[in-house]
Write an enzyme that holds these catalytic residues in place. Structure first.
Site, PDB file in Angstrom:
ATOM      1  N   CYS A  85       1.337  -1.289  -0.144  1.00 24.76           N
ATOM      2  CA  CYS A  85      -0.265  -0.053   0.149  1.00 24.76           C
ATOM      3  C   CYS A  85       0.411   0.989   0.172  1.00 24.76           C
ATOM      4  O   CYS A  85       1.727   1.536   0.811  1.00 24.76           O
ATOM      5  CB  CYS A  85      -0.929   0.051   1.523  1.00 24.76           C
ATOM      6  SG  CYS A  85      -1.806   1.607   1.627  1.00 24.76           S
ATOM      7  N   GLY A  86       0.707   2.310  -0.834  1.00 26.46           N
ATOM      8  CA  GLY A  86       2.134   2.991  -0.952  1.00 26.46           C
ATOM      9  C   GLY A  86       1.187   4.221   0.565  1.00 26.46           C
ATOM     10  O   GLY A  86       2.771   4.619   0.669  1.00 26.46           O
ATOM     11  N   ASN A  87       0.048   4.530   0.528  1.00 21.18           N
ATOM     12  CA  ASN A  87       0.256   5.662   1.905  1.00 21.18           C
ATOM     13  C   ASN A  87       0.312   4.834   2.723  1.00 21.18           C
ATOM     14  O   ASN A  87       1.590   5.154   3.921  1.00 21.18           O
ATOM     15  CB  ASN A  87      -1.113   6.366   1.632  1.00 21.18           C
ATOM     16  CG  ASN A  87      -1.930   6.834   0.831  1.00 21.18           C
ATOM     17  OD1 ASN A  87      -0.808   7.716   0.961  1.00 21.18           O
ATOM     18  ND2 ASN A  87      -2.773   6.704   0.531  1.00 21.18           N
ATOM     19  N   CYS A 229      -5.429   6.545  -1.814  1.00 18.24           N
ATOM     20  CA  CYS A 229      -4.851   5.530  -2.229  1.00 18.24           C
ATOM     21  C   CYS A 229      -2.904   5.294  -2.884  1.00 18.24           C
ATOM     22  O   CYS A 229      -3.282   6.682  -4.197  1.00 18.24           O
ATOM     23  CB  CYS A 229      -5.847   5.207  -2.918  1.00 18.24           C
ATOM     24  SG  CYS A 229      -4.776   3.381  -3.783  1.00 18.24           S
TER      25      CYS A 229
END
Length: 289
Positions: A85-87, A229
């Site tokens: 997950c980037g965040n 996202c």
């Protein structure tokens, strides 16, 4: 079972972080879903177990231990495993630095490989690695390779054309036609994607605001609509660059999401970098059965 946790968010994409530095936990999908439940649990878009890479369950992750001490064991809101997950990488990295476990520049392990991290003032920058088209030949020939239908959209009955991208997890990017208001979309149900992605897909809806500036809403697989996202923001920028005709040029985009603003840099070799804030909101303990 009593667990320590930290609640954090990146542009309001929120997570429950569970430290497991001695690799003692084996969280079940139902326990993860309870932690993420906003009524019965702590509440979050996902759960991040913090564990040493050498202790990861997956052999391919353990193989990264020589390059990254810490593994981001990411789970979706519904308890299912996810690649990354980037965040979440920024929140994960911020917790590691707060605890004195890392410096200002390091790598972390994910199920989508290594991700480089560096801190630039209040911004956390994640090198997301390479991205790829799912069907480049079809995308180049037609300008799209998928169709997306939003079941609850009243203003349009035809599906939207879309672009399928792989950023370590699957994305389908829609450039909204001029007659559709981004804010009017109702994304309570998962958008229907055709052809159906074998592992599901995050779906991004994009509106161009000006040169190098776009806005986006996203429905995440296994979660629902989220305030932000990280990989989706990157996919939205890549899709916009593709439709602009300069996807292989180095460029920078500011992406506005309901939870704030993020910066995306498209790099040579079809690599991408994401920058934005991360906030640790609270620490506590909870009991799981």
């Amino acid at each position: 079972m009593t667990l320590r946790f930290t609640k954090g968010h990146g542009t309001e994409n929120d997570f429950v972080l569970v430290p497991d530095l001695d690799a003692e936990l084996d969280l079940t999908p139902s326990q993860v879903a309870l932690l993420a439940d906003r009524q019965a649990g702590i509440g979050g878009d996902g759960v991040i177990r913090i564990v040493r890479t050498a202790d990861a369950a997956e052999e391919e992750v353990r193989a990264l231990a020589g390059e990254a001490e810490w593994f981001m064991d990411y789970r979706n809101h519904d308890g299912s495993l996810a690649q990354m997950c980037g965040n979440g990488t920024r929140v994960f990295a911020t917790w590691l630095r707060r605890e004195g476990l890392v410096g200002d520049e390091f790598s972390i392990a994910t199920r989508a490989g290594l991700k480089g991290i560096r801190f630039e003032g209040e911004q956390v920058v994640t090198h997301m690695g390479q991205w790829r088209f799912v069907d480049e030949a079809k995308a180049q020939a037609q300008g799209f390779d998928a169709l997306v239908h939003v079941e609850e959209a009243e203003e349009i009955t035809e599906p939207y054309s879309a672009l399928s991208l792989d950023l370590g997890n699957p994305h389908t990017v829609v450039a909204l036609p001029p007659n559709v208001n981004l804010n009017s979309l109702r994304l309570r149900r998962p958008p229907a994607v055709n052809p159906v992605p074998p592992e599901g897909s995050n779906v991004e809806f994009v509106r161009v605001l000006g040169p190098g500036r776009i806005s986006m809403r996203v429905h995440e697989r296994g979660v629902g609509e989220t305030r932000s996202c990280g990989t989706g923001v990157c996919a939205a920028a890549i899709g916009t660059a593709f439709w602009s005709g300069d996807v292989d040029a180095s460029s920078e985009y500011t992406v506005e999401v309901p939870g704030g603003s993020l910066r995306v840099r498209l790099l040579p070799g079809r690599e991408v970098e994401l920058a934005g804030p991360a906030v640790l909101v609270a620490d506590g303990t909870t009991t799981l059965v």
